[in-house]
Design a protein around this motif. Structure first.
Motif, short mmCIF file in Angstrom:
data_model
loop_
_atom_site.label_atom_id
_atom_site.label_comp_id
_atom_site.label_asym_id
_atom_site.label_seq_id
_atom_site.Cartn_x
_atom_site.Cartn_y
_atom_site.Cartn_z
N GLN A 154 0.84 -1.20 0.00
CA GLN A 154 0.00 0.00 0.00
C GLN A 154 0.88 1.25 0.00
O GLN A 154 0.78 2.12 0.87
CB GLN A 154 -0.95 0.00 1.20
CG GLN A 154 -1.88 -1.20 1.27
CD GLN A 154 -2.89 -1.28 0.14
OE1 GLN A 154 -2.97 -0.41 -0.72
NE2 GLN A 154 -3.65 -2.36 0.11
N CYS A 155 1.74 1.34 -0.99
CA CYS A 155 2.76 2.39 -1.06
C CYS A 155 2.15 3.80 -1.04
O CYS A 155 1.07 4.04 -1.57
CB CYS A 155 3.60 2.24 -2.33
SG CYS A 155 4.34 0.62 -2.55
N GLU A 156 2.89 4.71 -0.44
CA GLU A 156 2.46 6.11 -0.42
C GLU A 156 2.44 6.68 -1.83
O GLU A 156 1.56 7.45 -2.19
CB GLU A 156 3.40 6.93 0.47
CG GLU A 156 2.99 8.39 0.61
CD GLU A 156 3.90 9.15 1.55
OE1 GLU A 156 3.71 10.38 1.67
OE2 GLU A 156 4.78 8.54 2.17
N ASP A 157 3.42 6.29 -2.63
CA ASP A 157 3.48 6.72 -4.03
C ASP A 157 3.50 5.44 -4.88
O ASP A 157 4.56 5.02 -5.36
CB ASP A 157 4.74 7.56 -4.27
CG ASP A 157 4.82 8.11 -5.69
OD1 ASP A 157 3.75 8.30 -6.31
OD2 ASP A 157 5.94 8.34 -6.19
N PRO A 158 2.34 4.81 -5.10
CA PRO A 158 2.29 3.49 -5.71
C PRO A 158 2.61 3.48 -7.20
O PRO A 158 1.99 4.20 -7.98
CB PRO A 158 0.84 3.04 -5.46
CG PRO A 158 0.08 4.31 -5.34
CD PRO A 158 1.01 5.31 -4.72
N ALA A 159 3.58 2.66 -7.57
CA ALA A 159 3.94 2.54 -8.98
C ALA A 159 2.80 1.94 -9.79
O ALA A 159 2.58 2.31 -10.95
CB ALA A 159 5.20 1.69 -9.12
N CYS A 160 2.07 1.00 -9.19
CA CYS A 160 0.96 0.37 -9.92
C CYS A 160 -0.07 1.40 -10.37
O CYS A 160 -0.58 1.35 -11.49
CB CYS A 160 0.30 -0.70 -9.05
SG CYS A 160 -0.44 -0.09 -7.52
N MET A 161 -0.37 2.35 -9.49
CA MET A 161 -1.34 3.38 -9.81
C MET A 161 -0.76 4.39 -10.80
O MET A 161 -1.44 4.83 -11.74
CB MET A 161 -1.77 4.10 -8.52
CG MET A 161 -2.88 5.12 -8.71
SD MET A 161 -3.62 5.64 -7.14
CE MET A 161 -2.28 6.59 -6.43
N ASN A 162 0.51 4.73 -10.62
CA ASN A 162 1.14 5.73 -11.49
C ASN A 162 1.26 5.25 -12.93
O ASN A 162 1.19 6.06 -13.86
CB ASN A 162 2.52 6.09 -10.95
CG ASN A 162 2.46 6.80 -9.61
OD1 ASN A 162 1.43 7.35 -9.24
ND2 ASN A 162 3.55 6.77 -8.86
N TYR A 163 1.47 3.95 -13.12
CA TYR A 163 1.72 3.43 -14.46
C TYR A 163 0.49 2.83 -15.13
O TYR A 163 0.57 2.36 -16.26
CB TYR A 163 2.84 2.39 -14.43
CG TYR A 163 4.21 3.00 -14.32
CD1 TYR A 163 4.92 3.38 -15.45
CD2 TYR A 163 4.79 3.24 -13.07
CE1 TYR A 163 6.17 3.96 -15.34
CE2 TYR A 163 6.03 3.83 -12.96
CZ TYR A 163 6.72 4.19 -14.10
OH TYR A 163 7.96 4.77 -13.99
N CYS A 164 -0.64 2.83 -14.45
CA CYS A 164 -1.86 2.31 -15.07
C CYS A 164 -2.29 3.26 -16.19
O CYS A 164 -2.56 4.45 -15.93
CB CYS A 164 -2.98 2.19 -14.05
SG CYS A 164 -4.55 1.63 -14.77
N PRO A 165 -2.38 2.79 -17.43
CA PRO A 165 -2.68 3.69 -18.56
C PRO A 165 -4.11 4.21 -18.58
O PRO A 165 -4.41 5.19 -19.25
CB PRO A 165 -2.39 2.82 -19.79
CG PRO A 165 -2.61 1.42 -19.32
CD PRO A 165 -2.15 1.41 -17.88
N VAL A 166 -5.01 3.54 -17.85
CA VAL A 166 -6.41 3.97 -17.86
C VAL A 166 -6.86 4.47 -16.49
O VAL A 166 -8.04 4.66 -16.25
CB VAL A 166 -7.34 2.81 -18.33
CG1 VAL A 166 -7.08 2.48 -19.79
CG2 VAL A 166 -7.17 1.57 -17.46
N HIS A 167 -5.92 4.65 -15.57
CA HIS A 167 -6.20 5.18 -14.23
C HIS A 167 -7.26 4.34 -13.50
O HIS A 167 -8.19 4.88 -12.91
CB HIS A 167 -6.64 6.64 -14.32
CG HIS A 167 -5.72 7.51 -15.09
ND1 HIS A 167 -4.45 7.84 -14.66
CD2 HIS A 167 -5.85 8.10 -16.33
CE1 HIS A 167 -3.85 8.60 -15.56
NE2 HIS A 167 -4.67 8.77 -16.57
#
Length: 253
Positions: A154-167
Motif C-alpha cells: 500500500q505504497c504512499e506513491d504506488p507505482a501500480c497506480m502511477n503506471y496504469c494507462p487507464v487510471h
C-alpha cells in the motif's frame, strides 16, 4: 506548545478521521484565531498521537506497545517479524508462526473472487515456500521452515497506480488502500510490471487485475496467528493506556 494549549480529550474527542497523516513529524500548527472570545479545536488523528510522543514504529517497539503481538527489537533484527504500515492499518507478519498451509491464500480469493485460486491471491506464501525469497536466504521448507508472507505494501506513491494507462487504480476514501476499478481495468498487466514486488496480478478468467484491499481476511483465517491487521486507532489507544502519550485536543485561546 504550552501546557495551556493541551487538554484531556473526552470520549467523543477520540473519533478518528479516515485520512491518515505520516507517522513522523510534529503536531499541526494552530490555525488563525477567528475572533475575540472564539476558539477552534482540532482532534489529533491516530498517527498524530503517536507522532507527538515521537513514537513511530521504532518507538512502539521500544515502548513495548507491540509486545503483545510478539514484536520486539530482537525479533525484528532476526528477520522473524515484519511490520508494514498502511494508511489505516499496521500489518504484523510472524514468519516463525507461518506453517505454509496457504489458508490465507484460499481465504483471500474466496472472499474477493468467489473461488479458490492461488495464482490471484493478494497475500502469498507459495512463491517462496521452498527457498524463501532467494536460494541463499535459508528460509522456506528447505531452510529453517520460516515462510515468507508477502502482501501489498500500500505504497504512499504506488507505482501500480502511477503506471496504469487507464487510471483504474485509486485510493479508497475510507481505508486508504489502493483498489482496482474493475470497470476501468483493461487487463494490460502494467500494474504488475511496475510493482517492484509484482503484487497485482491479472485474473485470466475475468481479465481484470487483482490486488490487496487490506480487508484483513487472511489474518482472520490464519490458524496460527501469523498475520495481524491492527487498526491505527487501537495502537493509539494502547499508547495512551500505557501512558506513553495522553489523548489531546489542540485548543486556541
Amino acid at each position: 506548545m504550552s501546557d495551556s494549549n493541551l487538554h484531556q480529550n473526552t470520549s467523543e474527542d477520540q473519533g478518528v478521521p479516515s485520512g491518515a497523516p505520516a507517522t513522523t513529524g510534529t503536531a499541526p500548527a494552530p490555525e488563525n484565531v477567528p475572533g475575540e472570545g472564539e476558539h477552534k479545536s482540532k482532534t489529533f488523528t491516530r498517527r498524530s498521537v503517536l507522532a507527538m510522543a515521537g513514537c513511530g514504529v521504532a518507538g512502539l517497539v521500544v515502548g513495548g506497545v507491540l509486545a503483545s503481538w510478539g514484536v520486539t527489537s530482537k525479533s525484528i533484527a532476526s528477520g522473524r517479524i515484519e511490520i508494514r504500515t498502511t494508511p489505516t492499518k499496521m500489518i504484523v507478519t510472524d514468519r516463525a508462526r507461518c506453517s505454509g498451509c496457504q489458508r490465507c491464500e484460499m481465504a483471500c480469493t474466496l472472499k474477493n473472487d468467489g473461488r479458490v485460486c492461488q495464482h490471484i491471491a493478494r497475500v502469498r506464501v507459495w512463491p517462496n515456500y521452498n527457498f524463501g525469497t532467494n536460494v541463499g536466504s535459508t528460509d522456506g521448507a528447505y531452510g529453517n521452515c520460516e515462510f515468507t508472507v508477502e502482501h501489498c505494501k500500500q505504497c504512499e506513491d504506488p507505482a501500480c497506480m502511477n503506471y496504469c494507462p487507464v487510471h483504474a487504480i485509486y485510493a479508497d476514501e475510507k481505508s486508504g488502500a489502493r483498489k482496482v476499478d474493475a470497470d476501468r481495468c483493461i487487463g494490460c498487466g502494467m500494474c504488475s510490471q511496475a510493482c517492484p514486488w509484482n503484487m497485482p496480478v491479472v485474473d485470466s478468467e475475468t481479465g481484470v487485475s487483482t490486488k490487496c484491499i487490506s480487508c484483513g481476511r487472511c489474518a482472520e483465517q490464519c490458524p496460527n496467528g501469523a498475520i495481524k491487521f491492527i487498526d491505527w486507532e487501537d495502537i493509539a489507544q494502547k499508547v495512551i493506556d500505557q501512558g506513553v502519550v495522553r489523548t489531546t485536543t489542540l485548543v486556541q485561546a
